[in-house]
Design a protein around this motif. Structure first.
Motif, mmCIF file in Angstrom:
data_model
loop_
_atom_site.group_PDB
_atom_site.id
_atom_site.type_symbol
_atom_site.label_atom_id
_atom_site.label_comp_id
_atom_site.label_asym_id
_atom_site.label_seq_id
_atom_site.Cartn_x
_atom_site.Cartn_y
_atom_site.Cartn_z
ATOM 1 N N GLU A 98 7.101 62.352 37.041
ATOM 2 C CA GLU A 98 8.023 61.223 37.069
ATOM 3 C C GLU A 98 7.709 60.286 35.910
ATOM 4 O OE1 GLU A 98 8.213 59.179 40.766
ATOM 5 O OE2 GLU A 98 8.631 60.993 41.941
ATOM 6 N N MET A 99 8.723 59.966 35.135
ATOM 7 C CA MET A 99 8.555 59.078 33.983
ATOM 8 C C MET A 99 8.833 57.627 34.380
ATOM 9 S SD MET A 99 7.703 60.884 31.332
ATOM 10 C CE MET A 99 7.650 62.614 30.838
ATOM 11 N N ASP A 100 8.163 56.715 33.713
ATOM 12 C CA ASP A 100 8.441 55.295 33.895
ATOM 13 C C ASP A 100 9.583 54.841 33.005
ATOM 14 O OD1 ASP A 100 6.210 54.860 35.684
ATOM 15 O OD2 ASP A 100 4.900 54.994 33.933
ATOM 16 N N VAL A 101 9.681 55.434 31.810
ATOM 17 C CA VAL A 101 10.671 55.015 30.821
ATOM 18 C C VAL A 101 11.308 56.229 30.165
ATOM 19 C CG1 VAL A 101 11.039 53.772 28.640
ATOM 20 C CG2 VAL A 101 9.433 52.861 30.332
ATOM 21 N N PHE A 102 12.634 56.209 30.069
ATOM 22 C CA PHE A 102 13.363 57.162 29.239
ATOM 23 C C PHE A 102 13.973 56.355 28.093
ATOM 24 C CE2 PHE A 102 13.088 59.640 33.097
ATOM 25 C CZ PHE A 102 13.005 60.954 32.654
ATOM 26 N N PHE A 103 13.540 56.626 26.872
ATOM 27 C CA PHE A 103 13.977 55.836 25.712
ATOM 28 C C PHE A 103 14.889 56.689 24.849
ATOM 29 C CE2 PHE A 103 13.994 53.802 21.685
ATOM 30 C CZ PHE A 103 13.642 52.471 21.865
ATOM 31 N N SER A 104 16.087 56.199 24.595
ATOM 32 C CA SER A 104 17.083 56.944 23.832
ATOM 33 C C SER A 104 16.962 56.679 22.335
ATOM 34 C CB SER A 104 18.485 56.560 24.302
ATOM 35 O OG SER A 104 19.471 57.011 23.392
ATOM 36 N N GLU A 105 16.829 57.759 21.567
ATOM 37 C CA GLU A 105 16.835 57.630 20.109
ATOM 38 C C GLU A 105 18.157 57.045 19.640
ATOM 39 O OE1 GLU A 105 17.047 60.453 16.120
ATOM 40 O OE2 GLU A 105 16.583 61.369 18.056
ATOM 41 N N LYS A 106 19.236 57.458 20.279
ATOM 42 C CA LYS A 106 20.562 57.000 19.884
ATOM 43 C C LYS A 106 20.691 55.484 19.982
ATOM 44 C CE LYS A 106 25.466 57.727 20.910
ATOM 45 N NZ LYS A 106 26.440 58.349 21.854
ATOM 46 N N SER A 107 19.944 54.886 20.932
ATOM 47 C CA SER A 107 20.031 53.439 21.106
ATOM 48 C C SER A 107 19.505 52.675 19.900
ATOM 49 C CB SER A 107 19.247 53.014 22.354
ATOM 50 O OG SER A 107 17.845 53.147 22.151
ATOM 51 N N LEU A 108 18.766 53.358 19.019
ATOM 52 C CA LEU A 108 18.229 52.698 17.834
ATOM 53 C C LEU A 108 19.289 52.525 16.747
ATOM 54 C CD1 LEU A 108 14.850 54.652 17.581
ATOM 55 C CD2 LEU A 108 15.123 52.272 18.302
ATOM 56 N N TYR A 109 20.264 53.457 16.727
ATOM 57 C CA TYR A 109 21.277 53.423 15.687
ATOM 58 C C TYR A 109 22.278 52.301 15.951
ATOM 59 C CZ TYR A 109 19.545 57.950 14.144
ATOM 60 O OH TYR A 109 18.741 58.961 13.677
ATOM 61 N N GLY A 110 22.584 51.564 14.921
ATOM 62 C CA GLY A 110 23.566 50.488 15.055
ATOM 63 C C GLY A 110 23.047 49.256 15.765
#
Length: 581
Positions: free
Chosen positions: A255-267
């Protein structure tokens, strides 16, 4: 309770006494003074290198220091003998009460026995798996998931504040390929023949995604150009794949605590902010890289790019962060992602990568070093390949996945506990053979079985004791009279129990959870050895008929073993077995 720490403290205190008496120089650095198990158990219970590491700065012969140290240590009731060996190593034997105290500590503290405050609550981010969201997790991801999860648990046990994180690589061209692959499955769901051309993902796992898309949009997307459906299908498919990946991880108990999206960095301006931070430090410039070493690529040509001076932070060459056409390189968002981690206030970062990312280690470490001014260390652990075998032959790929063996394939064959334990029976950077037949084999050669069998044996003893009317709750066992625990086989078990807190700190300091699996195997071996000797020597059996007090003392030792095995398996994410079937 950490007996090795206690004895080391005694050694350091004694060294101070020697300095005060003029037998040793004042103000010496004791940092490298160690107390550890001797290489040969016949030499004693513990050994210290104090005389060896202090001789040069003190301007004395090692044996001279060792002789003075031995004489003073013998005045402490905990030390029964102190013998100088070789050029100046000091071998110590401890009073029997100390080994008895270890058993009591394990029973009193339970699975907290061995927990450490070494981490002092420092915040550590462990990023692992981080697979492209283009399909189910494969066996390589399985090893990374198990290793990363066990490492996170180990660090938590060692006193760190741990965050488990998954970096979703959803910003690159591979998710466009995923979208086009799903679109073909959508066309198939609409009654058309799919065109799974080379380069698309052929796995059957995309069929339900295509059907779901058809149920949601009907045939509305069939006549639209790619430019109109690509973004929407990409987001839809990525969400579906991340749901699949979460389910895969859950089947393994991750179970992960955080899922971080690479896409969220763009723009969002975060890539620009990270590079500005490097620019402000004078680490970004425009330049032309040297041609790659070795065989020259046919399409290589010198061109000006925006470069990061990674060589100033330990890298071999400077690295491009922007291409000549103005687009970001794949390294740029990764810099921004790690800058985000630094900005979130982590004291230490750990990345778990596959073996194919070896060339990425130096540049990523350089980036974190530069972004944090060297304050935040980054440790990158590479997990080597796993070779799967069954019936003496390589295990075939999954038809459903299209071209690889999935995490689910492995877990469905042997279960999550066996999968997790066996993935940790080798150091992370060593290749691993996973033989489906051998990992289920009930023999000493199978460490999974051997450790679980030890725990199950103790549970069996406790059940039989209950049937005999012998109280065996931990509080009662902790109060048992252990003075009769003198046989070498019993003491060997207690000594191994005493190593557990030290092992936790060593494994936590080196980020090596496989050490826990190795230790559990050794502890199980000592328990089995004691059990087997009881078959020949009635006095060593855990239940002594008609003698409750002696039975409780012997059961206390066995129960302490199960406590530590349970704690160790907990770190590995494995459920202890109460009986073997």
């Amino acid at each position: 309770m950490n007996l090795f720490t206690d004895v080391r403290a005694l050694v350091l205190e004694t060294l101070d006494q020697m300095a005060g008496a003029g037998e040793l120089s004042q103000g010496l650095d004791y940092a490298n003074v160690a107390v550890e198990p001797p290489r040969d158990a016949a030499h004693g219970d513990m050994a210290t290198n104090a005389a060896m590491v202090l001789a040069k700065p003190a301007g004395m012969k090692p044996r001279e220091i060792a002789d003075h140290l031995a004489a003073r240590l013998l005045s402490d009731p905990r030390i029964t003998s102190a013998e100088v060996a070789g050029p100046g190593f000091l071998n110590l034997r401890l009073a029997p009460e100390l080994w008895q105290g270890i058993v009591k500590a394990a029973l009193t503290e339970g699975t907290a026995y061995g927990r450490s405050d070494m981490g002092h609550g420092r915040r550590v981010n462990v990023e692992y798996v981080s697979a492209n969201p283009t399909g189910p997790l494969h066996v390589g991801h399985t090893r990374g998931a198990v290793f990363g999860d066990a490492l996170a648990s180990l660090l938590d046990y060692a006193g760190y504040d741990v965050t488990r994180e998954y970096y979703i690589n959803d910003g690159g061209a591979q998710v466009d390929v995923l979208a086009r692959s799903v679109y073909e499955r959508y066309r198939e769901a609409c009654g058309l023949e799919p065109e799974i051309s080379e380069g698309l993902y052929p796995g059957d796992y995309l069929e339900p995604v295509g059907r779901a898309l058809a149920e949601a949009y009907g045939e509305a997307l069939l006549d639209k150009p790619e430019s109109e459906w690509l973004e929407m299908v990409r987001e839809y498919a990525t969400d579906a794949m991340m749901h699949l990946i979460r389910d895969d991880l859950a089947s393994l108990g991750v179970e992960m605590d955080v899922f971080f999206s690479e896409k969220s960095l763009y723009g969002s301006g975060r890539i620009e902010a990270a590079l500005k931070a490097l620019t402000d430090k004078g680490l970004i410039y425009r330049g032309v890289l040297e041609p790659p070493k070795g065989k020259m690529p046919e399409d290589w040509e010198p061109r000006e790019q925006v470069l990061f001076k990674s060589t100033l932070h330990g890298d071999d060459v400077d690295r491009p962060v922007m291409k000549s056409d103005g687009s970001w390189t794949y390294f740029a968002p990764d810099i921004a992602y790690h800058f985000d981690k630094v900005e979130r206030g982590f004291d230490m970062l750990i990345d778990v990568f596959g073996a194919d990312h070896g060339g990425y280690v130096k540049r990523m470490k350089a980036a974190v070093s530069a972004l944090s001014d060297g304050r935040v260390p980054l440790d990158i652990k590479l997990t080597q390949l796993v070779k799967l075998w069954k019936n003496g032959e390589p295990f075939k790929m999954s038809k459903r996945a299209g071209n690889f063996v999935t995490l689910r394939d492995v877990v469905e064959q042997v279960g999550p506990d066996v999968t997790r334990f066996h993935m940790l029976t080798r150091k992370n950077d060593a290749p691993l053979d996973f033989d489906f037949d051998k990992v289920l084999e009930q023999s000493r050669d199978n460490p999974v079985f051997y450790v679980q069998y030890a725990h199950a044996r103790v549970c069996s003893v406790l059940r039989k004791a209950a049937e005999a009317g012998i109280p065996t709750d931990d509080a009662t066992l902790a109060g048992a009279d252990l003075s009769g625990m003198t046989h070498e086989a019993e003491v060997a078990v207690a000594k191994k129990l005493a190593e557990w807190p030290r092992l936790v700190e060593i494994a936590g300091r080196t980020n090596e959870p496989h050490r826990v699996a190795f230790y559990l195997y050794e502890l199980a071996s000592d328990l089995h050895s004691l059990w087997n000797r009881g078959n020949e020597d009635v006095a060593l059996r855990f239940i002594q008929e008609g003698d409750v007090a002696t039975s409780q003392a012997k059961i206390a030792l066995a129960r302490a073993v199960s406590v530590v095995i349970s704690a160790g398996l907990g770190i590995l994410g494995v459920t202890p077995a109460e009986e073997m079937r």
